[in-house]
Design a protein around this motif. Sequence first.
Motif, PDB file in Angstrom:
ATOM      1  N   GLY A   8     -12.650   1.608   0.985  1.00  7.06           N
ATOM      2  CA  GLY A   8     -11.238   1.416   1.319  1.00  7.06           C
ATOM      3  C   GLY A   8     -10.413   2.628   0.956  1.00  7.06           C
ATOM      4  O   GLY A   8     -10.891   3.550   0.284  1.00  7.06           O
ATOM      5  N   THR A   9      -9.152   2.589   1.376  1.00 12.55           N
ATOM      6  CA  THR A   9      -8.224   3.673   1.060  1.00 12.55           C
ATOM      7  C   THR A   9      -7.495   3.362  -0.244  1.00 12.55           C
ATOM      8  O   THR A   9      -7.290   4.233  -1.077  1.00 12.55           O
ATOM      9  CB  THR A   9      -7.193   3.816   2.204  1.00 12.55           C
ATOM     10  OG1 THR A   9      -7.899   3.900   3.438  1.00 12.55           O
ATOM     11  CG2 THR A   9      -6.345   5.047   2.014  1.00 12.55           C
ATOM     12  N   PHE A  10      -7.104   2.097  -0.403  1.00 13.26           N
ATOM     13  CA  PHE A  10      -6.411   1.622  -1.610  1.00 13.26           C
ATOM     14  C   PHE A  10      -5.170   2.467  -1.902  1.00 13.26           C
ATOM     15  O   PHE A  10      -4.930   2.870  -3.043  1.00 13.26           O
ATOM     16  CB  PHE A  10      -7.369   1.595  -2.817  1.00 13.26           C
ATOM     17  CG  PHE A  10      -8.611   0.778  -2.565  1.00 13.26           C
ATOM     18  CD1 PHE A  10      -8.548  -0.599  -2.541  1.00 13.26           C
ATOM     19  CD2 PHE A  10      -9.843   1.392  -2.320  1.00 13.26           C
ATOM     20  CE1 PHE A  10      -9.681  -1.365  -2.285  1.00 13.26           C
ATOM     21  CE2 PHE A  10     -10.979   0.639  -2.058  1.00 13.26           C
ATOM     22  CZ  PHE A  10     -10.894  -0.746  -2.047  1.00 13.26           C
ATOM     23  N   SER A  36     -11.764   6.299   0.684  1.00 13.17           N
ATOM     24  CA  SER A  36     -11.556   7.183   1.842  1.00 13.17           C
ATOM     25  C   SER A  36     -10.822   8.436   1.413  1.00 13.17           C
ATOM     26  O   SER A  36      -9.766   8.340   0.764  1.00 13.17           O
ATOM     27  CB  SER A  36     -10.671   6.526   2.894  1.00 13.17           C
ATOM     28  OG  SER A  36     -11.171   5.314   3.285  1.00 13.17           O
ATOM     29  N   LYS A  44      -8.199   9.120  10.894  1.00 17.58           N
ATOM     30  CA  LYS A  44      -8.132   7.737  11.415  1.00 17.58           C
ATOM     31  C   LYS A  44      -6.713   7.346  11.817  1.00 17.58           C
ATOM     32  O   LYS A  44      -6.494   6.653  12.789  1.00 17.58           O
ATOM     33  CB  LYS A  44      -8.565   6.731  10.321  1.00 17.58           C
ATOM     34  CG  LYS A  44     -10.043   6.577  10.132  1.00 17.58           C
ATOM     35  CD  LYS A  44     -10.368   5.305   9.330  1.00 17.58           C
ATOM     36  CE  LYS A  44      -9.675   5.234   7.978  1.00 17.58           C
ATOM     37  NZ  LYS A  44     -10.136   4.134   7.121  1.00 17.58           N
ATOM     38  N   LYS A  45      -5.723   7.743  10.991  1.00 19.19           N
ATOM     39  CA  LYS A  45      -4.377   7.172  11.138  1.00 19.19           C
ATOM     40  C   LYS A  45      -3.300   8.211  11.463  1.00 19.19           C
ATOM     41  O   LYS A  45      -2.120   7.867  11.554  1.00 19.19           O
ATOM     42  CB  LYS A  45      -3.975   6.423   9.848  1.00 19.19           C
ATOM     43  CG  LYS A  45      -4.954   5.309   9.468  1.00 19.19           C
ATOM     44  CD  LYS A  45      -4.589   4.621   8.167  1.00 19.19           C
ATOM     45  CE  LYS A  45      -5.658   3.623   7.738  1.00 19.19           C
ATOM     46  NZ  LYS A  45      -5.459   3.086   6.394  1.00 19.19           N
ATOM     47  N   GLU A  72     -15.494   8.602   0.207  1.00 18.15           N
ATOM     48  CA  GLU A  72     -16.046   8.380   1.544  1.00 18.15           C
ATOM     49  C   GLU A  72     -15.465   9.480   2.447  1.00 18.15           C
ATOM     50  O   GLU A  72     -14.279   9.465   2.770  1.00 18.15           O
ATOM     51  CB  GLU A  72     -15.636   6.995   2.076  1.00 18.15           C
ATOM     52  CG  GLU A  72     -16.143   6.718   3.470  1.00 18.15           C
ATOM     53  CD  GLU A  72     -15.663   5.392   4.069  1.00 18.15           C
ATOM     54  OE1 GLU A  72     -14.553   4.926   3.749  1.00 18.15           O
ATOM     55  OE2 GLU A  72     -16.420   4.836   4.880  1.00 18.15           O
ATOM     56  N   LEU A  75     -16.783   8.077   8.261  1.00 19.56           N
ATOM     57  CA  LEU A  75     -17.189   6.709   8.605  1.00 19.56           C
ATOM     58  C   LEU A  75     -18.639   6.682   9.070  1.00 19.56           C
ATOM     59  O   LEU A  75     -19.333   5.683   8.920  1.00 19.56           O
ATOM     60  CB  LEU A  75     -16.281   6.157   9.716  1.00 19.56           C
ATOM     61  CG  LEU A  75     -14.802   5.977   9.369  1.00 19.56           C
ATOM     62  CD1 LEU A  75     -14.020   5.474  10.578  1.00 19.56           C
ATOM     63  CD2 LEU A  75     -14.618   5.017   8.197  1.00 19.56           C
ATOM     64  N   LYS A  78     -21.685   5.826   6.518  1.00 18.26           N
ATOM     65  CA  LYS A  78     -21.735   4.554   5.774  1.00 18.26           C
ATOM     66  C   LYS A  78     -23.167   4.118   5.465  1.00 18.26           C
ATOM     67  O   LYS A  78     -23.474   3.699   4.355  1.00 18.26           O
ATOM     68  CB  LYS A  78     -20.985   3.480   6.540  1.00 18.26           C
ATOM     69  CG  LYS A  78     -20.414   2.454   5.601  1.00 18.26           C
ATOM     70  CD  LYS A  78     -19.358   1.609   6.237  1.00 18.26           C
ATOM     71  CE  LYS A  78     -17.972   1.878   5.730  1.00 18.26           C
ATOM     72  NZ  LYS A  78     -17.179   2.781   6.483  1.00 18.26           N
ATOM     73  N   GLY A  93     -13.030  -6.604   3.743  1.00 18.79           N
ATOM     74  CA  GLY A  93     -12.058  -7.623   4.105  1.00 18.79           C
ATOM     75  C   GLY A  93     -12.270  -8.043   5.554  1.00 18.79           C
ATOM     76  O   GLY A  93     -12.853  -7.295   6.350  1.00 18.79           O
ATOM     77  N   ASP A  95     -10.446  -8.136   8.012  1.00 20.12           N
ATOM     78  CA  ASP A  95      -9.886  -7.327   9.103  1.00 20.12           C
ATOM     79  C   ASP A  95     -10.988  -6.465   9.717  1.00 20.12           C
ATOM     80  O   ASP A  95     -10.827  -5.930  10.818  1.00 20.12           O
ATOM     81  CB  ASP A  95      -8.713  -6.456   8.628  1.00 20.12           C
ATOM     82  CG  ASP A  95      -8.971  -5.707   7.323  1.00 20.12           C
ATOM     83  OD1 ASP A  95      -9.685  -6.246   6.453  1.00 20.12           O
ATOM     84  OD2 ASP A  95      -8.468  -4.584   7.173  1.00 20.12           O
ATOM     85  N   TRP A  96     -12.126  -6.360   9.030  1.00 18.94           N
ATOM     86  CA  TRP A  96     -13.273  -5.596   9.518  1.00 18.94           C
ATOM     87  C   TRP A  96     -14.382  -6.510  10.046  1.00 18.94           C
ATOM     88  O   TRP A  96     -15.490  -6.041  10.312  1.00 18.94           O
ATOM     89  CB  TRP A  96     -13.825  -4.703   8.403  1.00 18.94           C
ATOM     90  CG  TRP A  96     -12.894  -3.602   8.011  1.00 18.94           C
ATOM     91  CD1 TRP A  96     -11.955  -3.626   7.013  1.00 18.94           C
ATOM     92  CD2 TRP A  96     -12.773  -2.312   8.629  1.00 18.94           C
ATOM     93  NE1 TRP A  96     -11.271  -2.433   6.979  1.00 18.94           N
ATOM     94  CE2 TRP A  96     -11.752  -1.619   7.946  1.00 18.94           C
ATOM     95  CE3 TRP A  96     -13.429  -1.685   9.690  1.00 18.94           C
ATOM     96  CZ2 TRP A  96     -11.374  -0.320   8.290  1.00 18.94           C
ATOM     97  CZ3 TRP A  96     -13.057  -0.393  10.027  1.00 18.94           C
ATOM     98  CH2 TRP A  96     -12.034   0.268   9.333  1.00 18.94           C
ATOM     99  N   ARG A 114      -8.742 -11.668   3.719  1.00 17.92           N
ATOM    100  CA  ARG A 114      -7.703 -10.818   3.125  1.00 17.92           C
ATOM    101  C   ARG A 114      -6.672 -11.672   2.392  1.00 17.92           C
ATOM    102  O   ARG A 114      -6.457 -12.818   2.745  1.00 17.92           O
ATOM    103  CB  ARG A 114      -6.958 -10.074   4.243  1.00 17.92           C
ATOM    104  CG  ARG A 114      -7.609  -8.813   4.705  1.00 17.92           C
ATOM    105  CD  ARG A 114      -6.934  -8.349   5.966  1.00 17.92           C
ATOM    106  NE  ARG A 114      -5.577  -7.839   5.725  1.00 17.92           N
ATOM    107  CZ  ARG A 114      -5.301  -6.571   5.488  1.00 17.92           C
ATOM    108  NH1 ARG A 114      -6.252  -5.664   5.445  1.00 17.92           N
ATOM    109  NH2 ARG A 114      -4.047  -6.184   5.317  1.00 17.92           N
ATOM    110  N   THR A 115      -6.043 -11.089   1.399  1.00 17.35           N
ATOM    111  CA  THR A 115      -4.918 -11.761   0.742  1.00 17.35           C
ATOM    112  C   THR A 115      -3.738 -11.743   1.714  1.00 17.35           C
ATOM    113  O   THR A 115      -3.368 -10.675   2.213  1.00 17.35           O
ATOM    114  CB  THR A 115      -4.536 -11.008  -0.547  1.00 17.35           C
ATOM    115  OG1 THR A 115      -5.683 -10.969  -1.398  1.00 17.35           O
ATOM    116  CG2 THR A 115      -3.373 -11.675  -1.262  1.00 17.35           C
ATOM    117  N   ILE A 118       0.539  -9.309   2.195  1.00 18.73           N
ATOM    118  CA  ILE A 118       0.763  -8.019   1.521  1.00 18.73           C
ATOM    119  C   ILE A 118      -0.126  -6.962   2.161  1.00 18.73           C
ATOM    120  O   ILE A 118      -1.297  -7.222   2.455  1.00 18.73           O
ATOM    121  CB  ILE A 118       0.530  -8.094  -0.014  1.00 18.73           C
ATOM    122  CG1 ILE A 118       0.851  -6.749  -0.672  1.00 18.73           C
ATOM    123  CG2 ILE A 118      -0.872  -8.526  -0.379  1.00 18.73           C
ATOM    124  CD1 ILE A 118       1.574  -6.837  -1.959  1.00 18.73           C
TER     125      ILE A 118
END
Length: 130
Positions: A8-10, A36, A44-45, A72, A75, A78, A93, A95-96, A114-115, A118
């Motif tokens: 993750g990026t966190f 990441s 990526k973004k 990381e 990608l 992995k 999570g 979302d993946w 996922r939570t 947030i």
Amino acid sequence: MSRVITFGTFDLFHVGHLNILKRAAALGDTLIVGISTDALNYSKKQRNPICPQNSRSEIIDALKCVSEVFYEDSLELKRQYIIDYKADILVMGDDWEGKFDEFKDICEVIYLPRTPSISTTELIEIVKEI
Ligand code: C2G
């Protein structure tokens, strides 16, 4: 002894990040986290994370539930990371969901819910509006 890996990026560390790391750690004996890099995020973004990779990595490394962190870089690496870190379980999570099923030949792949309510993106939006 089972080894769990997650990625993750966190960025702007929040309770959703903490929850998934705690739940991932509870699935095994050792939790290894791939952070990441800033360059990977940019690719990526098209934007850099708010917190640079060394700060993001220091925060994750300081958590009780985390045994080891690494960067990381790509990608595409992995599979290699899973092998190099001898992971038995890959956790992400949901979302993946489905995105990492190709690794089921070398480890167990688990997607955790996922939570809700947030995310880093939402936090950025809230702060922008203040
Ligand atoms: N997460 C969560 N609940 C939230 C927000 C995030 O469970 N409310 C989880 C994500 O599902 C992910 C982890 O926290 O498993 C890290 O989230 P991000 O930092 O957004 O990671 P991402 O940019 O998706 O990077 O190789 C994959 C990438 O490195 C994943």
